[in-house]
Design an enzyme around this catalytic site. Sequence first.
Site, short mmCIF file in Angstrom:
data_model
loop_
_atom_site.label_atom_id
_atom_site.label_comp_id
_atom_site.label_asym_id
_atom_site.label_seq_id
_atom_site.Cartn_x
_atom_site.Cartn_y
_atom_site.Cartn_z
N LYS A 113 12.15 21.03 12.37
CA LYS A 113 13.30 21.28 13.26
C LYS A 113 13.07 20.59 14.60
O LYS A 113 12.01 20.74 15.20
CB LYS A 113 13.46 22.79 13.46
CG LYS A 113 14.73 23.21 14.15
CD LYS A 113 14.95 24.70 13.93
CE LYS A 113 16.15 25.22 14.70
NZ LYS A 113 16.38 26.64 14.42
N ARG A 176 9.23 24.73 9.79
CA ARG A 176 9.65 25.99 9.16
C ARG A 176 9.39 25.94 7.66
O ARG A 176 9.59 24.90 7.02
CB ARG A 176 11.14 26.18 9.43
CG ARG A 176 11.72 27.42 8.79
CD ARG A 176 13.06 27.75 9.38
NE ARG A 176 14.07 26.77 9.04
CZ ARG A 176 15.24 26.66 9.67
NH1 ARG A 176 15.53 27.45 10.69
NH2 ARG A 176 16.12 25.77 9.31
N ARG A 183 21.96 27.91 2.38
CA ARG A 183 22.64 28.95 3.18
C ARG A 183 23.96 29.33 2.51
O ARG A 183 24.45 28.59 1.64
CB ARG A 183 22.96 28.36 4.56
CG ARG A 183 21.75 27.77 5.25
CD ARG A 183 22.15 26.55 6.11
NE ARG A 183 20.97 25.84 6.62
CZ ARG A 183 20.50 25.95 7.85
NH1 ARG A 183 21.13 26.69 8.71
NH2 ARG A 183 19.42 25.32 8.22
N ASP A 252 26.47 29.92 8.30
CA ASP A 252 25.52 28.82 8.11
C ASP A 252 24.11 29.23 8.52
O ASP A 252 23.16 28.49 8.29
CB ASP A 252 25.95 27.58 8.92
CG ASP A 252 26.14 27.89 10.39
OD1 ASP A 252 26.98 28.75 10.70
OD2 ASP A 252 25.45 27.29 11.23
N ASP A 262 17.13 31.06 10.88
CA ASP A 262 17.72 30.36 12.03
C ASP A 262 17.72 31.23 13.28
O ASP A 262 18.68 31.95 13.57
CB ASP A 262 19.14 29.88 11.72
CG ASP A 262 19.14 28.37 11.52
OD1 ASP A 262 18.04 27.80 11.37
OD2 ASP A 262 20.22 27.75 11.54
P1 AMP Z 1 22.63 26.60 15.31
O1 AMP Z 1 23.50 27.25 16.34
O2 AMP Z 1 21.26 26.24 15.84
O3 AMP Z 1 22.54 27.37 14.06
O4 AMP Z 1 23.29 25.20 14.97
C1 AMP Z 1 24.63 25.05 14.52
C2 AMP Z 1 24.86 23.62 14.11
O5 AMP Z 1 24.67 22.75 15.23
C3 AMP Z 1 23.94 23.10 13.01
O6 AMP Z 1 24.68 22.19 12.25
C4 AMP Z 1 22.86 22.41 13.81
O7 AMP Z 1 22.20 21.44 13.06
C5 AMP Z 1 23.66 21.80 14.96
N1 AMP Z 1 22.86 21.62 16.18
C6 AMP Z 1 22.37 22.58 17.00
N2 AMP Z 1 21.70 22.03 18.02
C7 AMP Z 1 21.75 20.69 17.86
C8 AMP Z 1 21.26 19.57 18.58
N3 AMP Z 1 20.55 19.73 19.71
N4 AMP Z 1 21.50 18.35 18.09
C9 AMP Z 1 22.21 18.18 16.97
N5 AMP Z 1 22.71 19.16 16.26
C10 AMP Z 1 22.50 20.43 16.67
MG MG Z 2 21.93 27.16 12.31
#
Ligand code: AMP
Ligand code: MG
Length: 487
Positions: A113, A176, A183, A252, A262
């Site tokens: 990650k 991880r 998911r 997700d 997550d």
């Molecule tokens: P999360 O809120 O971490 O579960 O992420 C939600 C979505 O946003 C997922 O598709 C992640 O891969 C994407 N995402 C979160 N942070 C980033 C980041 N810094 N760069 C690119 N994608 C991100």
């Molecule tokens: Mg996520």
Amino acid sequence: MKALDELTFDNRFARLGDVFSIHVLPAPLDSPRLVVASDAAMALLDLAPGEAQTPLFAEVFSGHKLWAETEPRAMIYSGHQFGHYNPQLGDGRGLLLGEVYNAAGEHWDLHLKGAGQTPFSRMGDGRAVLRSSIREFLASEALHALGIPSSRALCVIGSDTPVWRETQESGAMVLRLAPSHVRFGHFEYFYYIKQPEQQKILADHVLAMHFAECLEQPQPYLAMFTTIVERNAELIALWQAYGFCHGVMNTDNMSILGITFDFGPFAFLDDFDANFICNHSDHEGRYSFSNQVPIAHWNLSALAQALTPLIALEPLRQALGLFLPLYQAQYLDRMRRRLGLTSAEDGDMTLVERLLNLMQNSAVDYNLFFRRLGDQPAALAVATLRDDFVDMLGFDGWAADYLARIGREEQGSDSERQARMHAVNPLYVLRNYLAQKAIDAAERGDYSEVRQLHAVLTRPFEQQPGMEQYAERPPEWGKHLEISCSS
Ligand code: AMP
Ligand code: MG
């Protein structure tokens, strides 16, 4: 035990092909260094603990080197975020490096990650910061030690790569581990793009790899969904019993294995507060502590909807209907054990609810209360704890009923009750302020506090001499920390 370059890979998900994931190479971090590693997680890969200290280890888990047999891929999924469908999410900053096949015959996904941009990054930089990587690492390993199913964390690698969030921070990667990274949102993706054939390929894969026992049932897909409902009921019961607030229960972020998955702005309750919201962007409290139960059910309904091409409506509805009664039974069972009860009586849930109300009104530290209740003979314990309650008369009423209830137990002596309680009531939990202190030190380049905290949290039920400060209630500054949800 193996060296890092001796791992055996068997990349079953990657072999499903480009419909399900896309080949992407990790973008390495500058000046990588080991922040912390988990010996227990290393053992899942048959890795000797000393391997984490080798230069190769930091190079591999910061994206500089890969095994020849790995196939780094970004997985494709969608999901409901805060109740709204988002048609394309996918791994925007994490990569499935491959699946390691261990000596015990288990497969473990290696997911890196913070590995850089992918076709699913949208506006994001593909990175993860040191702060959030440490939080995910500590939480995964702490939940596991508490007996709460969770994805695991092998290590955190820090770096000099600047990453912009509210301010400039440094980039990090967390490795991880989980038996699967599929998911709820994987199934939703193929449902909403109307590709039932592809969804069936995914379902058959998940069935064969992770729910093999369901293949023997007359309706394997239904048996699989039923198992997912059961596992989620058990998981949420443990979250609620131990005061764990996930914070972003989007579909997700829900694992089909029913494991905690997550980590973002999660928190363990300090003072008991049923309405606690740990995610500062969650203005309506959709993911508040007590809402986790109906939200888990909502998420399972979203998964059920996505599975309608594979399973008839009525059996799906019936399976969904199992969630709440199962959750309630599991929750009550765990709370009885936390109170030192071995038998079941009709009034037990009322006893639990009355206690939680009293705790809520007096802002009593949730996990410490149960630990202290098992520290002394019951009558002495309640007399000591009484001081924490504003409504002392209310507490006296509860305590009298609790003592009477304990008196009706047929199980052994009071010291046995105390031992039983200590085996289920942790002395050490990952309080936000403890994580924050460790993060502050790590951001100054001192990783000793992260390592120490991790070590303490791997044995949460055992009193550890010299570690008293990790068992204390938070200081005033530590109770109201704003945990940024940017990560
Ligand atoms: P999360 O809120 O971490 O579960 O992420 C939600 C979505 O946003 C997922 O598709 C992640 O891969 C994407 N995402 C979160 N942070 C980033 C980041 N810094 N760069 C690119 N994608 C991100
Ligand atoms: Mg996520």
